[in-house]
Design a protein around this motif. Sequence first.
Motif, mmCIF file in Angstrom:
data_model
loop_
_atom_site.group_PDB
_atom_site.id
_atom_site.type_symbol
_atom_site.label_atom_id
_atom_site.label_comp_id
_atom_site.label_asym_id
_atom_site.label_seq_id
_atom_site.Cartn_x
_atom_site.Cartn_y
_atom_site.Cartn_z
ATOM 1 N N LEU A 227 86.057 46.699 33.833
ATOM 2 C CA LEU A 227 84.946 47.555 33.044
ATOM 3 C C LEU A 227 84.919 47.686 31.524
ATOM 4 C CD1 LEU A 227 83.048 49.234 33.920
ATOM 5 C CD2 LEU A 227 83.556 51.315 33.929
ATOM 6 N N LEU A 228 84.398 47.713 31.049
ATOM 7 C CA LEU A 228 84.340 47.565 29.495
ATOM 8 C C LEU A 228 83.605 49.369 28.659
ATOM 9 C CD1 LEU A 228 83.087 44.586 28.265
ATOM 10 C CD2 LEU A 228 85.572 45.268 28.471
ATOM 11 N N ARG A 229 81.992 49.889 29.725
ATOM 12 C CA ARG A 229 81.980 51.296 29.289
ATOM 13 C C ARG A 229 80.769 51.536 29.874
ATOM 14 N NH1 ARG A 229 80.287 47.969 25.582
ATOM 15 N NH2 ARG A 229 81.968 48.794 24.310
ATOM 16 N N LYS A 230 80.598 52.576 31.007
ATOM 17 C CA LYS A 230 79.216 53.065 31.164
ATOM 18 C C LYS A 230 79.122 54.428 31.169
ATOM 19 C CE LYS A 230 79.632 55.802 36.622
ATOM 20 N NZ LYS A 230 78.468 56.315 36.299
ATOM 21 N N THR A 231 77.608 54.897 31.270
ATOM 22 C CA THR A 231 77.165 55.580 30.623
ATOM 23 C C THR A 231 76.162 56.137 32.340
ATOM 24 O OG1 THR A 231 76.623 54.252 28.604
ATOM 25 C CG2 THR A 231 75.179 55.622 29.447
ATOM 26 N N TYR A 232 76.583 57.292 31.600
ATOM 27 C CA TYR A 232 75.758 58.661 33.134
ATOM 28 C C TYR A 232 74.979 59.044 32.381
ATOM 29 C CZ TYR A 232 80.649 58.726 34.731
ATOM 30 O OH TYR A 232 81.521 58.586 35.626
ATOM 31 N N CYS A 233 73.293 58.800 33.337
ATOM 32 C CA CYS A 233 72.553 59.341 32.708
ATOM 33 C C CYS A 233 71.511 60.182 34.391
ATOM 34 C CB CYS A 233 71.204 57.951 32.780
ATOM 35 S SG CYS A 233 72.216 57.351 31.016
ATOM 36 N N TYR A 234 70.167 60.807 33.706
ATOM 37 C CA TYR A 234 70.395 61.775 34.694
ATOM 38 C C TYR A 234 69.159 63.168 34.531
ATOM 39 C CZ TYR A 234 69.792 65.587 38.392
ATOM 40 O OH TYR A 234 68.970 66.296 39.664
ATOM 41 N N ASP A 235 67.611 62.782 35.151
ATOM 42 C CA ASP A 235 66.643 63.332 34.877
ATOM 43 C C ASP A 235 66.738 64.572 35.791
ATOM 44 O OD1 ASP A 235 63.582 64.798 34.508
ATOM 45 O OD2 ASP A 235 62.886 62.876 34.222
ATOM 46 N N GLU A 236 66.395 65.640 35.442
ATOM 47 C CA GLU A 236 67.155 67.028 36.150
ATOM 48 C C GLU A 236 65.240 67.831 37.318
ATOM 49 O OE1 GLU A 236 68.574 71.392 35.894
ATOM 50 O OE2 GLU A 236 68.536 70.570 34.247
ATOM 51 N N THR A 237 64.558 66.368 36.431
ATOM 52 C CA THR A 237 63.268 67.390 36.684
ATOM 53 C C THR A 237 62.581 66.550 37.369
ATOM 54 O OG1 THR A 237 61.868 66.453 35.525
ATOM 55 C CG2 THR A 237 62.165 67.963 34.749
ATOM 56 N N THR A 238 63.442 65.062 38.249
ATOM 57 C CA THR A 238 63.212 64.813 38.618
ATOM 58 C C THR A 238 64.056 64.117 40.085
ATOM 59 O OG1 THR A 238 63.555 61.981 38.081
ATOM 60 C CG2 THR A 238 61.585 63.022 37.845
ATOM 61 N N GLY A 239 65.511 64.389 40.260
ATOM 62 C CA GLY A 239 66.950 64.229 40.949
ATOM 63 C C GLY A 239 66.611 63.102 40.597
ATOM 64 N N GLN A 240 66.364 61.930 39.352
ATOM 65 C CA GLN A 240 66.349 60.716 39.178
ATOM 66 C C GLN A 240 67.584 60.404 38.757
ATOM 67 O OE1 GLN A 240 64.233 57.709 40.464
ATOM 68 N NE2 GLN A 240 66.281 56.761 39.141
#
Length: 106
Positions: free
Chosen positions: A36-49
């Motif tokens: 694993l070279l890199r991991k990016t966490y993303c989240y949209d709090e308004t939709t739960g996506q």
Amino acid sequence: MIGAVVTYTLPGPMPRAELLERFGKTVDVYRSAPGLLRKTYCYDETTGQGTSFYQFDSLASAQALLNPDFQKGFAERMGATPEIYFTDTLMVVDNTIDSVSTYEQD
């Protein structure tokens, strides 16, 4: 290089701070994951996506980490079934190190 996109929708919106705390508990797993070279966490709090982007050195490394056990554990911890999509990474523009890299197919 292989990219992986993992998407999921939580059963209900979760506050950003709570999700960030949960994600923080996973850092050591990803820091030591082979290939694993890199991991990016993303989240949209308004939709739960949620969406996570991974870059691996090979498809074998990606499949070894994001395997059925990963999917099952994720579903148990988060209450959401992740969808995983693997893709060939052709090029990366990295402005943090003023770099453009192209990659041969695995």
